[in-house]
Motif scaffolding. Structure first.
Motif, PDB file in Angstrom:
ATOM      1  N   ALA A   3       0.847  -1.186   0.000  1.00  0.00           N
ATOM      2  CA  ALA A   3       0.000   0.000   0.000  1.00  0.00           C
ATOM      3  C   ALA A   3       0.884   1.237   0.000  1.00  0.00           C
ATOM      4  CB  ALA A   3      -0.904  -0.007   1.221  1.00  0.00           C
ATOM      5  N   THR A   4       0.877   1.962  -1.100  1.00  0.00           N
ATOM      6  CA  THR A   4       1.710   3.139  -1.228  1.00  0.00           C
ATOM      7  C   THR A   4       0.860   4.390  -1.156  1.00  0.00           C
ATOM      8  OG1 THR A   4       1.477   3.227  -3.629  1.00  0.00           O
ATOM      9  CG2 THR A   4       3.230   1.819  -2.756  1.00  0.00           C
ATOM     10  N   ALA A   5       1.542   5.546  -1.055  1.00  0.00           N
ATOM     11  CA  ALA A   5       0.839   6.816  -0.923  1.00  0.00           C
ATOM     12  C   ALA A   5       0.001   7.113  -2.157  1.00  0.00           C
ATOM     13  CB  ALA A   5       1.844   7.943  -0.680  1.00  0.00           C
ATOM     14  N   SER A   6       0.371   6.544  -3.305  1.00  0.00           N
ATOM     15  CA  SER A   6      -0.351   6.813  -4.544  1.00  0.00           C
ATOM     16  C   SER A   6      -1.575   5.932  -4.700  1.00  0.00           C
ATOM     17  CB  SER A   6       0.580   6.609  -5.743  1.00  0.00           C
ATOM     18  OG  SER A   6       0.999   5.254  -5.807  1.00  0.00           O
ATOM     19  N   LYS A   7      -1.768   5.002  -3.785  1.00  0.00           N
ATOM     20  CA  LYS A   7      -2.889   4.086  -3.889  1.00  0.00           C
ATOM     21  C   LYS A   7      -3.808   4.214  -2.680  1.00  0.00           C
ATOM     22  CE  LYS A   7      -1.160   0.473  -6.960  1.00  0.00           C
ATOM     23  NZ  LYS A   7      -1.036  -0.977  -7.127  1.00  0.00           N
ATOM     24  N   ASN A   8      -4.985   3.613  -2.810  1.00  0.00           N
ATOM     25  CA  ASN A   8      -5.989   3.609  -1.752  1.00  0.00           C
ATOM     26  C   ASN A   8      -5.446   2.861  -0.524  1.00  0.00           C
ATOM     27  OD1 ASN A   8      -8.152   3.024  -0.087  1.00  0.00           O
ATOM     28  ND2 ASN A   8      -9.505   2.377  -1.735  1.00  0.00           N
ATOM     29  N   THR A   9      -5.279   3.579   0.579  1.00  0.00           N
ATOM     30  CA  THR A   9      -4.786   2.949   1.809  1.00  0.00           C
ATOM     31  C   THR A   9      -5.816   3.033   2.930  1.00  0.00           C
ATOM     32  OG1 THR A   9      -3.722   4.996   2.590  1.00  0.00           O
ATOM     33  CG2 THR A   9      -2.386   3.499   1.229  1.00  0.00           C
ATOM     34  N   HIS A  10      -7.065   3.363   2.602  1.00  0.00           N
ATOM     35  CA  HIS A  10      -8.069   3.565   3.643  1.00  0.00           C
ATOM     36  C   HIS A  10      -8.244   2.318   4.499  1.00  0.00           C
ATOM     37  CE1 HIS A  10     -11.615   4.790   5.786  1.00  0.00           C
ATOM     38  NE2 HIS A  10     -12.300   3.751   5.296  1.00  0.00           N
ATOM     39  N   VAL A  11      -8.277   1.156   3.889  1.00  0.00           N
ATOM     40  CA  VAL A  11      -8.496  -0.074   4.640  1.00  0.00           C
ATOM     41  C   VAL A  11      -7.337  -0.329   5.599  1.00  0.00           C
ATOM     42  CG1 VAL A  11      -8.746  -2.577   4.438  1.00  0.00           C
ATOM     43  CG2 VAL A  11      -9.982  -1.064   2.865  1.00  0.00           C
ATOM     44  N   VAL A  12      -6.115  -0.127   5.123  1.00  0.00           N
ATOM     45  CA  VAL A  12      -4.939  -0.285   5.982  1.00  0.00           C
ATOM     46  C   VAL A  12      -4.981   0.727   7.126  1.00  0.00           C
ATOM     47  CG1 VAL A  12      -2.412  -0.198   6.075  1.00  0.00           C
ATOM     48  CG2 VAL A  12      -3.552  -1.167   4.078  1.00  0.00           C
ATOM     49  N   PRO A  35     -13.848 -11.562  -0.457  1.00  0.00           N
ATOM     50  CA  PRO A  35     -13.282 -10.207  -0.479  1.00  0.00           C
ATOM     51  C   PRO A  35     -12.986  -9.635   0.897  1.00  0.00           C
ATOM     52  CG  PRO A  35     -15.575 -10.210  -1.226  1.00  0.00           C
ATOM     53  CD  PRO A  35     -15.143 -11.629  -1.178  1.00  0.00           C
ATOM     54  N   ASP A  36     -13.857  -9.867   1.879  1.00  0.00           N
ATOM     55  CA  ASP A  36     -13.633  -9.290   3.204  1.00  0.00           C
ATOM     56  C   ASP A  36     -12.352  -9.836   3.840  1.00  0.00           C
ATOM     57  OD1 ASP A  36     -16.085  -8.209   2.636  1.00  0.00           O
ATOM     58  OD2 ASP A  36     -17.170  -9.216   4.249  1.00  0.00           O
ATOM     59  N   SER A  37     -12.207 -11.154   3.806  1.00  0.00           N
ATOM     60  CA  SER A  37     -11.037 -11.752   4.449  1.00  0.00           C
ATOM     61  C   SER A  37      -9.758 -11.477   3.664  1.00  0.00           C
ATOM     62  CB  SER A  37     -11.231 -13.261   4.647  1.00  0.00           C
ATOM     63  OG  SER A  37     -11.283 -13.948   3.420  1.00  0.00           O
ATOM     64  N   MET A  38      -9.861 -11.355   2.343  1.00  0.00           N
ATOM     65  CA  MET A  38      -8.666 -11.029   1.566  1.00  0.00           C
ATOM     66  C   MET A  38      -8.218  -9.591   1.822  1.00  0.00           C
ATOM     67  SD  MET A  38      -7.489 -13.634   0.056  1.00  0.00           S
ATOM     68  CE  MET A  38      -6.343 -12.811  -1.066  1.00  0.00           C
ATOM     69  N   ALA A  39      -9.166  -8.674   1.970  1.00  0.00           N
ATOM     70  CA  ALA A  39      -8.803  -7.300   2.318  1.00  0.00           C
ATOM     71  C   ALA A  39      -8.152  -7.263   3.698  1.00  0.00           C
ATOM     72  CB  ALA A  39     -10.038  -6.408   2.284  1.00  0.00           C
ATOM     73  N   GLU A 183     -15.925   0.031   0.310  1.00  0.00           N
ATOM     74  CA  GLU A 183     -14.556   0.535   0.452  1.00  0.00           C
ATOM     75  C   GLU A 183     -13.552  -0.604   0.305  1.00  0.00           C
ATOM     76  OE1 GLU A 183     -15.089   4.276   3.496  1.00  0.00           O
ATOM     77  OE2 GLU A 183     -15.304   2.256   4.346  1.00  0.00           O
ATOM     78  N   LEU A 184     -13.899  -1.776   0.832  1.00  0.00           N
ATOM     79  CA  LEU A 184     -13.019  -2.942   0.677  1.00  0.00           C
ATOM     80  C   LEU A 184     -12.884  -3.330  -0.788  1.00  0.00           C
ATOM     81  CD1 LEU A 184     -14.084  -5.429   3.523  1.00  0.00           C
ATOM     82  CD2 LEU A 184     -12.307  -3.693   3.573  1.00  0.00           C
ATOM     83  N   MET A 185     -13.990  -3.280  -1.506  1.00  0.00           N
ATOM     84  CA  MET A 185     -13.951  -3.654  -2.919  1.00  0.00           C
ATOM     85  C   MET A 185     -13.086  -2.677  -3.713  1.00  0.00           C
ATOM     86  SD  MET A 185     -15.615  -6.428  -2.798  1.00  0.00           S
ATOM     87  CE  MET A 185     -15.663  -6.822  -4.549  1.00  0.00           C
ATOM     88  N   ASP A 186     -13.170  -1.399  -3.395  1.00  0.00           N
ATOM     89  CA  ASP A 186     -12.304  -0.413  -4.054  1.00  0.00           C
ATOM     90  C   ASP A 186     -10.833  -0.708  -3.760  1.00  0.00           C
ATOM     91  OD1 ASP A 186     -14.485   0.900  -5.093  1.00  0.00           O
ATOM     92  OD2 ASP A 186     -14.505   2.481  -3.571  1.00  0.00           O
ATOM     93  N   PHE A 187     -10.545  -1.041  -2.519  1.00  0.00           N
ATOM     94  CA  PHE A 187      -9.187  -1.364  -2.088  1.00  0.00           C
ATOM     95  C   PHE A 187      -8.640  -2.568  -2.854  1.00  0.00           C
ATOM     96  CE2 PHE A 187      -6.579  -3.941   0.881  1.00  0.00           C
ATOM     97  CZ  PHE A 187      -5.542  -3.058   1.141  1.00  0.00           C
ATOM     98  N   LEU A 188      -9.442  -3.619  -2.944  1.00  0.00           N
ATOM     99  CA  LEU A 188      -9.021  -4.823  -3.652  1.00  0.00           C
ATOM    100  C   LEU A 188      -8.771  -4.533  -5.131  1.00  0.00           C
ATOM    101  CD1 LEU A 188     -11.528  -7.396  -2.103  1.00  0.00           C
ATOM    102  CD2 LEU A 188      -9.101  -7.183  -1.570  1.00  0.00           C
ATOM    103  N   ALA A 189      -9.672  -3.766  -5.728  1.00  0.00           N
ATOM    104  CA  ALA A 189      -9.533  -3.468  -7.159  1.00  0.00           C
ATOM    105  C   ALA A 189      -8.288  -2.641  -7.432  1.00  0.00           C
ATOM    106  CB  ALA A 189     -10.779  -2.740  -7.658  1.00  0.00           C
ATOM    107  N   GLU A 190      -8.056  -1.624  -6.598  1.00  0.00           N
ATOM    108  CA  GLU A 190      -6.925  -0.742  -6.859  1.00  0.00           C
ATOM    109  C   GLU A 190      -5.595  -1.442  -6.663  1.00  0.00           C
ATOM    110  OE1 GLU A 190      -5.493   3.824  -6.006  1.00  0.00           O
ATOM    111  OE2 GLU A 190      -7.462   3.123  -5.337  1.00  0.00           O
ATOM    112  N   HIS A 191      -5.548  -2.401  -5.727  1.00  0.00           N
ATOM    113  CA  HIS A 191      -4.301  -3.118  -5.472  1.00  0.00           C
ATOM    114  C   HIS A 191      -4.201  -4.424  -6.244  1.00  0.00           C
ATOM    115  CE1 HIS A 191      -2.724  -0.445  -2.350  1.00  0.00           C
ATOM    116  NE2 HIS A 191      -3.977  -0.284  -1.988  1.00  0.00           N
ATOM    117  N   GLY A 192      -5.181  -4.731  -7.069  1.00  0.00           N
ATOM    118  CA  GLY A 192      -5.129  -5.946  -7.870  1.00  0.00           C
ATOM    119  C   GLY A 192      -5.161  -7.219  -7.052  1.00  0.00           C
ATOM    120  N   ILE A 193      -5.911  -7.207  -5.958  1.00  0.00           N
ATOM    121  CA  ILE A 193      -5.995  -8.366  -5.066  1.00  0.00           C
ATOM    122  C   ILE A 193      -7.194  -9.217  -5.468  1.00  0.00           C
ATOM    123  CG2 ILE A 193      -6.298  -9.132  -2.685  1.00  0.00           C
ATOM    124  CD1 ILE A 193      -5.107  -6.374  -1.854  1.00  0.00           C
TER     125      ILE A 193
END
Length: 247
Positions: A3-12, A35-39, A183-193
């Motif tokens: 999780a970098t500053a250029s990406k969605n870090t809200h979940v972290v 998705p929940d447990s992977m996030a 928000e979790l789904m956005d996080f997963l999508a942005e980080h390619g998880i």
């Protein structure tokens, strides 16, 4: 995932701010592959070095979905190996357990899951078991509790932490309880998880699915999305009142 500053870090950030992660702890992460447990897994992994966390992954096959369940286990195994984390796999015939103990399939699955997680935590001498409940789960739980006649106590919903068993020093923690599923789904999508989809989550014969897919959308259509946040805050207020001796 980093999780970098250029990406969605809200979940972290939310996991860090939850106050449930203690530096240096040994934590078993319950990972279904959804998705929940992977996030949750990737959020804790992102905090691993910062907080000195020692992580392990636990996955239970409930034997409810045949080939899909086997693929879930393979997916979680691959994820744990890629991250270099210890893995514990379990298997319980939940239908057989239900015949033995009674109640619903959901209750039997929950019993099997937490019994398994308690065994893994004891084996690994874990300080905590992290599970991926979200703010949406909290809202659904409050509604279900009220529908079942839970009264004022139902308003407390899911606690952020609790002992995994009576008298145990191992805690069940929910670092993402204030994070919405969207928000979790956005996080997963942005980080390619990647994640697995449980097809039974669409079956509205299960009460939670009916609340999720039918009742809550009706409430939102009348009261707007804010109805979810009001219910989530109600759980926090009820828990605080309970701690103060109100219930």
């Amino acid at each position: 995932m980093a999780a970098t500053a250029s990406k969605n870090t809200h979940v972290v950030d939310a996991a860090r701010a939850s106050g449930l992660l203690r530096p240096g702890e040994r934590i078993v992460v319950a990972v279904s592959g959804g998705p929940d447990s992977m996030a949750l897994l990737h959020a804790l992994y992102a905090l691993r070095d910062e907080l000195g966390l020692h992580l392990a992954v636990a996955h239970l096959d409930h034997c409810l979905r045949g080939e899909s369940s086997r693929r879930d286990a393979e997916f979680v195994t691959a994820q744990a190996r890629r991250l270099g984390l210890a893995l514990r796999l379990g298997r319980t015939d939940v239908r057989a357990l239900r015949r033995e103990v009674g109640g619903s399939i959901e209750m039997a699955a929950r019993r099997a899951r937490y019994d398994f997680l308690a065994r893994v935590a004891a084996e690994l001498e874990a300080d905590a078991v992290a599970v991926g409940h979200t703010a949406d789960d909290q809202v659904e739980t409050i509604i279900i509790g009220l529908l079942r006649g839970g009264g004022l106590r139902a308003l407390r919903g899911i606690p952020p932490e609790r002992p995994i068993a009576r008298g145990s020093g191992t805690r069940v923690i929910r670092p993402l309880l204030r994070v919405w599923r969207a928000e979790l789904m956005d996080f997963l999508a942005e980080h390619g998880i990647g994640y697995r989809t449980d097809e039974s989550n669409a079956d509205t014969t299960f009460l939670r699915n009916w609340v999720r897919h039918e009742l809550l959308p009706l409430l939102e259509a009348r009261w707007g999305r804010a109805v979810r946040e009001r219910l989530r805050r109600l759980a926090e207020d009820a828990a605080e009142w309970t701690r103060a001796g109100g219930v």
